[in-house]
Design a protein around this motif. Structure first.
Motif, PDB file in Angstrom:
ATOM      1  N   ALA A   1      -8.653 -17.444 -41.061  1.00 29.54           N
ATOM      2  CA  ALA A   1      -9.994 -17.006 -41.482  1.00 29.54           C
ATOM      3  C   ALA A   1      -9.968 -16.265 -42.808  1.00 29.54           C
ATOM      4  O   ALA A   1     -11.022 -15.818 -43.278  1.00 29.54           O
ATOM      5  CB  ALA A   1     -10.604 -16.116 -40.409  1.00 29.54           C
ATOM      6  N   GLY A   2      -8.798 -16.115 -43.426  1.00 30.22           N
ATOM      7  CA  GLY A   2      -8.734 -15.510 -44.752  1.00 30.22           C
ATOM      8  C   GLY A   2      -8.222 -14.102 -44.796  1.00 30.22           C
ATOM      9  O   GLY A   2      -8.279 -13.460 -45.849  1.00 30.22           O
ATOM     10  N   VAL A   3      -7.694 -13.580 -43.681  1.00 31.73           N
ATOM     11  CA  VAL A   3      -7.137 -12.237 -43.681  1.00 31.73           C
ATOM     12  C   VAL A   3      -5.649 -12.329 -44.017  1.00 31.73           C
ATOM     13  O   VAL A   3      -4.875 -12.974 -43.269  1.00 31.73           O
ATOM     14  CB  VAL A   3      -7.337 -11.549 -42.312  1.00 31.73           C
TER      15      VAL A   3
ATOM     16  N   VAL B   1     -11.364  -5.505 -40.053  1.00 37.96           N
ATOM     17  CA  VAL B   1     -10.910  -5.844 -41.403  1.00 37.96           C
ATOM     18  C   VAL B   1     -11.667  -7.046 -41.928  1.00 37.96           C
ATOM     19  O   VAL B   1     -12.134  -7.074 -43.080  1.00 37.96           O
ATOM     20  CB  VAL B   1      -9.388  -6.112 -41.405  1.00 37.96           C
ATOM     21  N   LEU B   2     -11.829  -8.070 -41.082  1.00 32.98           N
ATOM     22  CA  LEU B   2     -12.518  -9.285 -41.500  1.00 32.98           C
ATOM     23  C   LEU B   2     -13.979  -9.027 -41.860  1.00 32.98           C
ATOM     24  O   LEU B   2     -14.504  -9.573 -42.830  1.00 32.98           O
ATOM     25  CB  LEU B   2     -12.409 -10.322 -40.377  1.00 32.98           C
ATOM     26  N   ARG B   3     -14.635  -8.165 -41.071  1.00 33.86           N
ATOM     27  CA  ARG B   3     -16.071  -7.944 -41.281  1.00 33.86           C
ATOM     28  C   ARG B   3     -16.358  -6.886 -42.334  1.00 33.86           C
ATOM     29  O   ARG B   3     -17.325  -7.013 -43.101  1.00 33.86           O
ATOM     30  CB  ARG B   3     -16.731  -7.526 -39.966  1.00 33.86           C
TER      31      ARG B   3
ATOM     32  N   GLY C   1     -11.352  -3.193 -48.739  1.00 36.37           N
ATOM     33  CA  GLY C   1     -11.962  -4.435 -49.173  1.00 36.37           C
ATOM     34  C   GLY C   1     -12.306  -4.428 -50.646  1.00 36.37           C
ATOM     35  O   GLY C   1     -12.520  -3.381 -51.270  1.00 36.37           O
ATOM     36  N   THR C   2     -12.345  -5.618 -51.218  1.00 32.83           N
ATOM     37  CA  THR C   2     -12.749  -5.782 -52.616  1.00 32.83           C
ATOM     38  C   THR C   2     -14.158  -6.339 -52.735  1.00 32.83           C
ATOM     39  O   THR C   2     -14.685  -6.422 -53.838  1.00 32.83           O
ATOM     40  CB  THR C   2     -11.769  -6.728 -53.321  1.00 32.83           C
ATOM     41  N   ARG C   3     -14.757  -6.712 -51.610  1.00 32.44           N
ATOM     42  CA  ARG C   3     -16.126  -7.224 -51.601  1.00 32.44           C
ATOM     43  C   ARG C   3     -16.945  -6.433 -50.578  1.00 32.44           C
ATOM     44  O   ARG C   3     -16.373  -5.834 -49.649  1.00 32.44           O
ATOM     45  CB  ARG C   3     -16.157  -8.712 -51.225  1.00 32.44           C
ATOM     46  N   PRO C   4     -18.283  -6.428 -50.686  1.00 35.17           N
ATOM     47  CA  PRO C   4     -19.102  -5.706 -49.702  1.00 35.17           C
ATOM     48  C   PRO C   4     -18.924  -6.302 -48.308  1.00 35.17           C
ATOM     49  O   PRO C   4     -18.765  -7.511 -48.144  1.00 35.17           O
ATOM     50  CB  PRO C   4     -20.538  -5.894 -50.217  1.00 35.17           C
ATOM     51  N   GLY C   5     -18.978  -5.411 -47.309  1.00 33.94           N
ATOM     52  CA  GLY C   5     -18.840  -5.846 -45.932  1.00 33.94           C
ATOM     53  C   GLY C   5     -20.144  -6.347 -45.352  1.00 33.94           C
ATOM     54  O   GLY C   5     -21.153  -6.506 -46.063  1.00 33.94           O
TER      55      GLY C   5
ATOM     56  N   GLY D   1     -11.745  -9.430 -48.490  1.00 31.37           N
ATOM     57  CA  GLY D   1     -11.003  -9.447 -49.745  1.00 31.37           C
ATOM     58  C   GLY D   1      -9.886  -8.443 -49.818  1.00 31.37           C
ATOM     59  O   GLY D   1      -9.342  -8.204 -50.901  1.00 31.37           O
ATOM     60  N   SER D   2      -9.515  -7.842 -48.689  1.00 37.64           N
ATOM     61  CA  SER D   2      -8.427  -6.865 -48.697  1.00 37.64           C
ATOM     62  C   SER D   2      -7.142  -7.562 -49.138  1.00 37.64           C
ATOM     63  O   SER D   2      -6.772  -8.611 -48.612  1.00 37.64           O
ATOM     64  CB  SER D   2      -8.246  -6.267 -47.306  1.00 37.64           C
ATOM     65  N   PRO D   3      -6.433  -6.985 -50.106  1.00 35.99           N
ATOM     66  CA  PRO D   3      -5.229  -7.674 -50.626  1.00 35.99           C
ATOM     67  C   PRO D   3      -4.062  -7.673 -49.650  1.00 35.99           C
ATOM     68  O   PRO D   3      -3.187  -8.528 -49.753  1.00 35.99           O
ATOM     69  CB  PRO D   3      -4.875  -6.863 -51.878  1.00 35.99           C
ATOM     70  N   ALA D   4      -4.040  -6.751 -48.708  1.00 40.94           N
ATOM     71  CA  ALA D   4      -2.903  -6.695 -47.794  1.00 40.94           C
ATOM     72  C   ALA D   4      -3.332  -6.057 -46.484  1.00 40.94           C
ATOM     73  O   ALA D   4      -4.046  -5.047 -46.475  1.00 40.94           O
ATOM     74  CB  ALA D   4      -1.747  -5.908 -48.409  1.00 40.94           C
ATOM     75  N   VAL D   5      -2.891  -6.674 -45.380  1.00 44.83           N
ATOM     76  CA  VAL D   5      -3.131  -6.140 -44.044  1.00 44.83           C
ATOM     77  C   VAL D   5      -1.801  -6.196 -43.299  1.00 44.83           C
ATOM     78  O   VAL D   5      -1.184  -7.278 -43.206  1.00 44.83           O
ATOM     79  CB  VAL D   5      -4.204  -6.942 -43.287  1.00 44.83           C
TER      80      VAL D   5
END
Length: 465
Positions: free
Chosen positions: A348-350, A382-384, A412-416, A388-392
């Protein structure tokens, strides 16, 4: 990341209705007459008043004959009107006493005082007590039934002393005199040598009247005290029943609230986690549809698998709402596949970097399920809320006494997606608390968010965690 990380509010508990199905009449039971009297007390008041009036009317006939007999025996002057005085006073006392008894339930002390005054007046005017003694006993019954024992016995003592003193000093015609002198006027004519100004004083005759008065007053107090004790006992039983009913309703309300909280928590886990993954996969499939059809197709398949898993979980949770059966149990997963869970969020992109996913978890199903739900909730947040978090980083560690789950993100790098319901953090903490553990969640000093859960466990059955 606001969901599960902001201030929590607690909804007020719903009010519990006071169950009052049981009444004093039902507790008291008794015959139909007793139930009628309990429902309509005025029936008993009227009955007692009418009974006293009838006894007074019959007694007046005997009093007339006794007074005439006493006059013929020379105890009163021949030209005296003692019969009229005695009979009129007797009837006045009976009617006045009966009228006062109608008010004894509302004003027992006042009625007792007025009957005492009426008794003194009757003895002073005509030397007879009549049925006022029985009326005083009925009034003392009402005092004993409605007032505290201290008030009852003080009233009884006052009435007893005052009326006894008056009866000893002024009574001429009592029960013994009525029996002894009744019909003397219709016998053989006897001319006494001397007519007395008043009947001779006889301690024996007065003592009989005093003892009869004491017996009547004591009987009234005893019966009234017993009635008060029965009423208080019935009230106590009713209060106990209502307290048990309130406790039962509160327990049921708490059980319903716990069930709703459980279902809400499970639905949150199923819907929020899986739908968040499905939305992210759908967005990725849409973006890659033109340039990478194969990857888009894989994302769609992953959406289908995630949707089927969510549907199965929802059916298991909602099954708890159906009718309870002999084998009714909530459907909860017993197999925990942490790598698959983390991989789903990776698809899903995480950008997840995980360690310890292959650690052997305890056999305790509750601990395994708590690890799965807490990790899923943390990654969903984290997903919601940190897209755009660079590292999890995900770390699962097992020690001889605990299982630790830690999830770190860099922010995050984008709004939630906006604010959440706050159930996520509450659910994680509740799951950990049920096992004797705890969950710490909050912002990291360098940015991002940290979730750290500690879940105790034991190899030995029955050991407290």
């Amino acid at each position: 990341m606001p969901t599960g990380r902001g201030p929590l509010t607690r909804a007020g508990a719903p009010g519990v209705p006071d169950a009052a199905a049981l009444t004093e009449a039902q507790v008291s039971g008794g015959s139909p007459v007793a139930r009628l009297v309990h429902a309509r007390p005025w029936v008993m008041d009227v009955t007692v008043a009418v009974l006293m009036l009838l006894v007074g009317l019959v007694g007046a006939v005997f009093a007339w004959e006794a007074a005439a007999g006493a006059r013929s025996l020379g105890l009163y002057p021949r030209d005296s009107l003692v019969e009229r005085t005695v009979t009129a006073t007797w009837l006045a006392g009976a009617s006045g006493g009966a009228a006062l008894l109608l008010l004894r339930r509302a004003w027992p002390l006042a009625v007792t005082a007025l009957l005492t005054v009426a008794s003194l007046a009757s003895l002073l005017v005509a030397g007879v007590l009549g049925v006022l003694g029985a009326c005083l006993a009925c009034a003392l019954y009402s005092v004993a039934a409605a007032r505290e024992p201290r008030t009852t016995w003080w009233t009884f003592g006052g009435v007893l002393v005052v009326v006894t003193a008056a009866l000893w000093s002024w009574q001429d015609l009592g029960l013994i005199e009525v029996v002894a002198w009744f019909g003397a006027a219709t016998g053989s004519v006897w001319e006494p040598d001397t007519y007395l100004a008043q009947p001779l004083f006889s301690p024996a005759r007065r003592m009989g009247s005093v003892l009869l008065l004491h017996a009547l007053l004591l009987l009234g107090v005893a019966v009234g005290s017993a009635a008060r004790a029965r009423r208080l006992h019935a009230q106590d039983l009713v209060e106990r029943y209502r307290a048990l009913a309130r406790e039962r309703d509160q327990s049921a309300a708490l059980a319903r609230a716990a069930e709703r909280a459980h279902i809400a928590r499970e639905m949150h886990d199923v819907v929020a986690h899986n739908v968040s993954v499905m939305v992210s996969l759908a967005d990725g499939a849409d973006a890659a549809f033109e340039r990478a059809p194969a990857q888009s197709r894989d994302a769609v398949r992953q959406i289908a698998r995630t949707g089927r898993a969510a549907l199965a979980d929802m059916q298991g949770v909602l099954g708890a709402l159906g009718p309870a059966g002999d084998d009714d149990r909530r459907a909860e997963p017993t197999e925990v596949d942490l790598p698959t869970l983390v991989a789903r969020f990776g698809d899903a992109g995480v950008p997840v970097r995980a360690t310890g996913l292959d650690a052997e978890l305890p056999d305790d199903t509750s601990v395994r399920l708590a690890v799965l739900r807490i990790l899923s909730e943390a990654l969903t947040n984290v997903l919601r809320h940190a897209p755009g978090s660079p590292a999890v980083e995900v770390c699962v560690r097992r020690t001889p006494t605990t299982v630790e789950v830690e999830v770190l993100d860099a922010g995050g790098t984008r709004p939630g997606d906006g604010g959440g319901t706050g159930r996520g953090l509450v659910g994680m903490r509740e799951r950990a608390a049920l096992l004797g553990g705890h969950v710490d969640a909050g912002p990291r000093p360098g940015g991002g968010w940290r979730v750290h859960a500690v879940l105790p466990w034991s190899d030995e059955e029955g050991d407290d965690r």
